[in-house]
Design an enzyme around this catalytic site. Structure first.
Site, PDB file in Angstrom:
ATOM      1  N   HIS A 130     -28.290 -13.400  13.929  1.00  0.00           N
ATOM      2  CA  HIS A 130     -27.346 -13.804  14.975  1.00  0.00           C
ATOM      3  C   HIS A 130     -27.475 -12.869  16.179  1.00  0.00           C
ATOM      4  CE1 HIS A 130     -25.346 -10.430  13.029  1.00  0.00           C
ATOM      5  NE2 HIS A 130     -24.663 -10.260  14.149  1.00  0.00           N
TER       6      HIS A 130
ATOM      7  N   ASP B 170     -24.759 -11.112  19.193  1.00  0.00           N
ATOM      8  CA  ASP B 170     -23.317 -10.845  19.281  1.00  0.00           C
ATOM      9  C   ASP B 170     -22.726 -11.480  20.537  1.00  0.00           C
ATOM     10  OD1 ASP B 170     -23.543  -9.439  16.943  1.00  0.00           O
ATOM     11  OD2 ASP B 170     -23.362  -7.451  17.854  1.00  0.00           O
TER      12      ASP B 170
ATOM     13  N   HIS C 163     -30.332 -10.125  15.348  1.00  0.00           N
ATOM     14  CA  HIS C 163     -30.383  -9.137  14.277  1.00  0.00           C
ATOM     15  C   HIS C 163     -29.760  -9.720  13.019  1.00  0.00           C
ATOM     16  CE1 HIS C 163     -26.717  -8.569  16.677  1.00  0.00           C
ATOM     17  NE2 HIS C 163     -26.106  -8.081  15.586  1.00  0.00           N
TER      18      HIS C 163
ATOM     19  N   ARG D 104     -22.779  -1.699   0.871  1.00  0.00           N
ATOM     20  CA  ARG D 104     -22.943  -1.061   2.182  1.00  0.00           C
ATOM     21  C   ARG D 104     -21.720  -1.370   3.036  1.00  0.00           C
ATOM     22  NH1 ARG D 104     -25.102  -3.087   7.210  1.00  0.00           N
ATOM     23  NH2 ARG D 104     -25.864  -1.357   8.488  1.00  0.00           N
TER      24      ARG D 104
END
Ligand SMILES: O=C(O)CCC(=O)C(=O)O
Ligand SMILES: [Fe+2]
Length: 336
Positions: free
Chosen positions: A216, A218, A272, A282
């Site tokens: 995607h 941002d 990314h 994570r």
């Protein structure tokens, strides 16, 4: 575990279909690991030469990478640790609690996991997120009264305040070489127009078949990400996926769609994704520096690559595209 969202029950049909179709692995291995350009913001306060070099380095990174990492950014280590502790506390709650109305859901879908619109494993993220629109932060007190609360408002507010100052500083310095007036961001962004997203990526048994976050860009001017040592963030560089070497001592900054449009394509809002990890969980926290809804984004130079649009219009277009295709589409919709 009681805290894990029921990914496999909810998306059973998708998992079943993938197993039947022997869906090919989506993750290409042997991906290079790169260190992002490192910008020492301490240099902004040295002499005029160091300051200029620092700003130029930042603009170069935004142009060539769309990503960079920063040190001496002014957000105390102790505050980042506190935010992470709050984040762990929230996500460790039982799933039933997390999904309750008027608990984490300060706004509709404040707490999310997976992707209700997923059509295959390729667009199903193996993560849970708490999205906090900073406009809603005052609701935290009301929710606190309803139940013994989960998340310290003071920590969120303190972090959001510092991240806002940092984001504005970065945005203003990046604007210098583009001829955008220094007050642009102060005039169009307010401390409550941005949002903070706390991400948790659980250990994922299907890590070769699904992402932690699907690819995607941002929807903002820029994003500030604090991540732990696990790694998994990848960016698309000239058509190839590269892994970002994790460095918990730095913050990662990436250019969003609005800065790409504002800079008329000079700064890049790079696609990314986050790779799921089979063994480790994570955590990351992303601060999205956004304008108010009414703000109209217009390229700073002519001829414009994009037609002008408001944040509101952009958001509505994304929702339409997501419903119709499962994909965001994004800036290409506004190309002239
Ligand atoms: O977890 C990360 O490193 C990145 C998160 C991200 O891309 C996002 O929340 O938009
Ligand atoms: Fe992102």
């Amino acid at each position: 575990m009681a805290n894990e969202p029921p990914f496999f029950e909810k998306y059973k049909a998708i998992f079943q279909r993938s197993a039947d179709e022997k869906e090919k692995s989506i993750i290409v291995d042997a991906i290079e690991e790169l260190e992002l350009p490192l910008i020492d913001l301490g240099h902004l306060n040295l002499g005029p030469l160091e300051r200029q070099e620092c700003i130029e380095k930042m603009a170069r990174a935004a142009t060539e990478w769309g990503f960079f990492q920063i040190v001496n950014h002014g957000i105390p280590e102790e505050l980042l640790t506190r935010l992470k502790q709050e984040q762990i506390k929230v996500f460790q709650l039982p799933f039933e609690k997390k999904s309750e109305d008027k608990f984490l859901n300060l706004s509709v879908q404040g707490y999310r996991w997976g992707n209700p619109l997923a059509t295959s494993l390729r667009n199903l993220s193996c993560s849970e997120v708490l999205h906090i629109s900073l406009n809603d932060i005052s609701k935290m007190d009301e929710y606190n009264k309803l139940r013994p609360f989960f998340l310290a408002r003071s920590t969120i507010e303190e972090y959001a305040e510092k991240a806002n100052v940092l984001a504005q500083t970065l945005a203003e310095h990046l604007a210098e070489s583009l001829g955008i007036k220094a007050s642009y961001f102060r005039e169009n962004c307010s401390p409550t127009s941005s949002s903070l997203r706390l991400n948790r990526y659980p250990p994922c048994p299907y890590s070769s078949m699904m992402f932690g976050i699907i690819p995607h860009t941002d929807t903002d001017f820029l994003t500030i990400v604090s991540q732990d040592q696990v790694g998994g963030l990848q960016l698309n560089r000239d058509g190839r996926w590269v892994s970002v070497k994790p460095n918990p001592e730095t913050l990662v900054v990436n250019i969003g769609d609005f800065y790409q449009a504002l800079s008329n394509g000079t700064y890049k809002s790079i696609t990314h994704r986050v790779i799921a990890n089979q063994e480790c969980e994570r955590y990351s926290a992303a601060y999205f520096y956004c304008p108010t809804y009414e703000t109209v984004i217009e390229s700073c130079s002519k001829p414009s690559l994009y037609r002008k649009f408001s944040f509101k219009e952009y958001r509505e277009q994304i929702q339409k595209d997501l419903k119709a295709t499962g994909d965001k589409v994004g800036l290409s919709r506004f190309l002239l």
